[in-house]
Design a protein around this motif. Structure first.
Motif, PDB file in Angstrom:
ATOM      1  N   VAL A   1      -4.033  -2.669  44.335  1.00 24.57           N
ATOM      2  CA  VAL A   1      -4.566  -3.268  43.109  1.00 24.57           C
ATOM      3  C   VAL A   1      -3.428  -4.043  42.451  1.00 24.57           C
ATOM      4  N   GLU A   2      -3.744  -5.275  42.061  1.00 24.31           N
ATOM      5  CA  GLU A   2      -2.723  -6.158  41.495  1.00 24.31           C
ATOM      6  C   GLU A   2      -2.819  -6.157  39.964  1.00 24.31           C
ATOM      7  N   PHE A   3      -1.718  -5.803  39.317  1.00 26.39           N
ATOM      8  CA  PHE A   3      -1.639  -5.857  37.853  1.00 26.39           C
ATOM      9  C   PHE A   3      -1.068  -7.220  37.491  1.00 26.39           C
ATOM     10  N   ARG A   4      -1.874  -8.036  36.749  1.00 29.25           N
ATOM     11  CA  ARG A   4      -1.515  -9.442  36.537  1.00 29.25           C
ATOM     12  C   ARG A   4      -0.993  -9.743  35.131  1.00 29.25           C
ATOM     13  N   VAL A   5      -0.778  -8.705  34.330  1.00 26.45           N
ATOM     14  CA  VAL A   5      -0.466  -8.958  32.916  1.00 26.45           C
ATOM     15  C   VAL A   5       1.042  -8.958  32.627  1.00 26.45           C
ATOM     16  N   ALA A   6       1.876  -8.864  33.644  1.00 27.42           N
ATOM     17  CA  ALA A   6       3.321  -8.782  33.393  1.00 27.42           C
ATOM     18  C   ALA A   6       4.000 -10.149  33.502  1.00 27.42           C
ATOM     19  N   ASP A   7       5.211 -10.229  32.931  1.00 25.36           N
ATOM     20  CA  ASP A   7       6.039 -11.429  33.105  1.00 25.36           C
ATOM     21  C   ASP A   7       7.513 -11.053  33.068  1.00 25.36           C
ATOM     22  N   ALA A   8       8.361 -12.055  33.225  1.00 28.63           N
ATOM     23  CA  ALA A   8       9.792 -11.800  33.419  1.00 28.63           C
ATOM     24  C   ALA A   8      10.526 -11.382  32.145  1.00 28.63           C
ATOM     25  N   ALA A   9       9.841 -11.352  31.011  1.00 25.45           N
ATOM     26  CA  ALA A   9      10.493 -10.805  29.814  1.00 25.45           C
ATOM     27  C   ALA A   9      10.500  -9.284  29.858  1.00 25.45           C
ATOM     28  N   ALA A  10       9.741  -8.717  30.786  1.00 33.26           N
ATOM     29  CA  ALA A  10       9.666  -7.252  30.889  1.00 33.26           C
ATOM     30  C   ALA A  10      10.659  -6.737  31.911  1.00 33.26           C
ATOM     31  N   SER A  11      11.370  -5.682  31.556  1.00 31.36           N
ATOM     32  CA  SER A  11      12.184  -4.978  32.540  1.00 31.36           C
ATOM     33  C   SER A  11      11.236  -4.371  33.568  1.00 31.36           C
ATOM     34  N   PRO A  12      11.459  -4.596  34.864  1.00 28.57           N
ATOM     35  CA  PRO A  12      10.590  -3.979  35.868  1.00 28.57           C
ATOM     36  C   PRO A  12      10.544  -2.454  35.755  1.00 28.57           C
ATOM     37  N   TYR A  13      11.640  -1.848  35.264  1.00 30.51           N
ATOM     38  CA  TYR A  13      11.631  -0.389  35.102  1.00 30.51           C
ATOM     39  C   TYR A  13      10.614   0.028  34.044  1.00 30.51           C
ATOM     40  N   LEU A  14      10.609  -0.717  32.940  1.00 28.31           N
ATOM     41  CA  LEU A  14       9.679  -0.370  31.865  1.00 28.31           C
ATOM     42  C   LEU A  14       8.252  -0.724  32.272  1.00 28.31           C
ATOM     43  N   ALA A  15       8.076  -1.871  32.910  1.00 28.98           N
ATOM     44  CA  ALA A  15       6.719  -2.304  33.276  1.00 28.98           C
ATOM     45  C   ALA A  15       6.098  -1.339  34.286  1.00 28.98           C
ATOM     46  N   LEU A  16       6.807  -1.088  35.386  1.00 30.01           N
ATOM     47  CA  LEU A  16       6.246  -0.195  36.407  1.00 30.01           C
ATOM     48  C   LEU A  16       6.124   1.223  35.853  1.00 30.01           C
ATOM     49  N   GLY A  17       7.137   1.644  35.102  1.00 28.42           N
ATOM     50  CA  GLY A  17       7.105   2.988  34.498  1.00 28.42           C
ATOM     51  C   GLY A  17       5.893   3.150  33.590  1.00 28.42           C
TER      52      GLY A  17
END
Ligand code: GLU
Ligand code: MG
Length: 435
Positions: free
Chosen positions: A324-340
């Motif tokens: 499942v693809e989560f499409r609401v993220a962008d590069a202003a987000a730390s991948p640790y915080l986004a995935l977490g």
């Protein structure tokens, strides 16, 4: 001139930027054991480089502890090699610091494993604008733009491979001078480490070629967005895939359904973490191929959560391929915080036995009232509104812990205040200069 090799140790922080310190490579063994000193307020360094506000003041030490499994050493023909380690932030006694972004993700993974016996496999796609090509009409997805980016793409793929990642694709995207690079899925914490490394390599290779890569979510308020799409699947302890059931609604297995339902339920609040800049919300508008609704749908690129297709030719691998693809993220987000945050929200869905809404194949012809009645929420329109939703989310207290949540809200609200007097186009310029 005498030169001596340096190593950098850093973390991808609240601003989604890698910050840390360097030291002589000769010291590496020692630094891998003892880390590098840092202070709490460093996590409060805003995207714009200044500390706008901090609960930590000038007092206290935390340690940037390089993770030996998250090292990158990539020689380049010209200029210094890329030699850096991604780090955890620890207290002086070696325990995790409560505001460590990487530990935020680790806590989510540990809880998911302990409570549901599951781990997450994730792959990140990153869209960006490369300034090394001219802006020409008709360039979207064109072989001509693929050619005109010269050696950028090949150098990027080479750097990713040398950095220990497995590249999946590189393509000219839809927007002017826009490109995308994708890496193969990886398990757990490593997936976020790789997303951080991928972003840094995009910037590094563009810079070494005398150009810039702009990963900011929007280059101009009415333009085309740069998304970070995160593909997720769940895997069992024995590494068998646990996400797919062709006969179930959406094709999502009974084990994954409450996890996805948790993400869907928390989606409006999650935007405060996954699309966490003022400009991020210019992207989440109709007709941008970016999400506007907290919608889960099969193979729909307008949905926030898109059930990705299983491709032909490998029916035996359908279960492993399904995601499942989560499409609401962008590069202003730390991948640790986004995935977490996605995993914390998904686990909340598992804990509370949340269920998926019925499929809405006619979503795009439904009236706003009908969408409302079906419980499909509109995503927040501004970062301000998103932060209010996050603050009002009781479960988020537990995901972050009180100190980290308060610090994060303070951090993001001071970013909004710093931009208060600017027009949207100036706001886009500010972010484009940084990301
Ligand atoms: N650029 C779009 C976004 O902002 C996505 C386009 C695509 O589907 O790849 O998310
Ligand atoms: Mg794309």
């Amino acid at each position: 001139m005498q030169q001596e090799e340096l190593v950098f140790v850093g973390t991808c922080d609240f601003a989604g930027l890698v910050r840390g310190k360097g030291f002589p490579a000769a010291e590496l063994d020692h630094r891998l054991r003892q880390g590098v000193g840092n202070t709490g307020s460093n996590i409060m360094i805003s995207a714009f480089g200044t500390i706008l506000s901090s609960p930590f003041g000038t007092v206290g030490d935390v340690v940037l502890m390089p993770d030996p499994t998250a090292g990158v050493q990539i020689p380049f023909d010209e200029g210094a090699a890329e030699h850096f380690y991604l780090a955890d932030q620890q207290m002086l006694d070696g325990s995790p610091w409560c505001c460590c972004p990487r530990d935020f993700l680790r806590r989510a993974l540990t809880a998911l494993e302990a409570e549901a016996g599951l781990t997450v496999k994730a792959a990140f796609e990153q869209e960006f604008v490369y300034t090394g090509v001219e802006d020409r009409l008709g360039a979207s997805y064109a072989l001509d733009s693929f050619r005109r980016q010269g050696v950028f793409g090949e150098s990027l793929i080479g750097a990713l491979r040398a950095g220990g990642l497995t590249p999946d694709s590189f393509l000219p995207e839809y927007g002017p001078r826009q490109f995308e690079v994708t890496i193969k899925p990886t398990m757990g914490l490593r997936a976020a480490d790789e997303a951080v490394i991928m972003r840094e390599m995009i910037r590094s290779v563009a810079h070494r070629l005398g150009h810039k890569a702009i990963l900011a979510p929007m280059i101009e308020p009415e333009g085309i967005g740069n998304g970070t799409h995160i593909h997720l699947s769940l895997w069992d302890r024995d590494r068998t895939p646990a996400s797919h059931d062709a006969s179930a609604p959406y094709g999502i297995s009974a084990r994954m359904a409450p996890f996805v339902a948790g993400i869907l339920h928390h989606l409006p609040a999650l935007t405060a973490i996954t699309t966490p800049s003022v400009a991020s919300f210019y992207r989440l508008q109709p007709n941008r191929w970016a999400p506007v609704w907290a919608l889960l749908a099969r193979q729909d690129r307008g949905a926030a959560l898109r059930v990705a297709p299983v491709f032909p030719g490998a029916p035996d691998r359908a279960a492993a391929q399904f995601n499942v693809e989560f499409r609401v993220a962008d590069a202003a987000a730390s991948p640790y915080l986004a995935l977490g945050a996605l995993i914390h929200a998904g686990l909340d869905g598992i804990r509370k036995g949340m269920t998926l809404p019925p499929e809405q194949p006619e979503f795009w012809s439904m009236s706003e009232e009908a969408r409302d009645a079906a419980g499909i929420a509109v995503l927040p329109r501004t970062l301000d509104a998103a932060l209010d939703q996050l603050e009002a989310t009781e479960a988020a207290q537990d995901w972050f812990g009180p100190v980290m949540l308060a610090a994060y809200l303070e951090f993001k609200r001071s970013e909004i205040a710093a931009l208060a007097d600017l027009e949207p186009s100036d706001i886009c310029d500010r972010y484009a200069a940084i990301y």
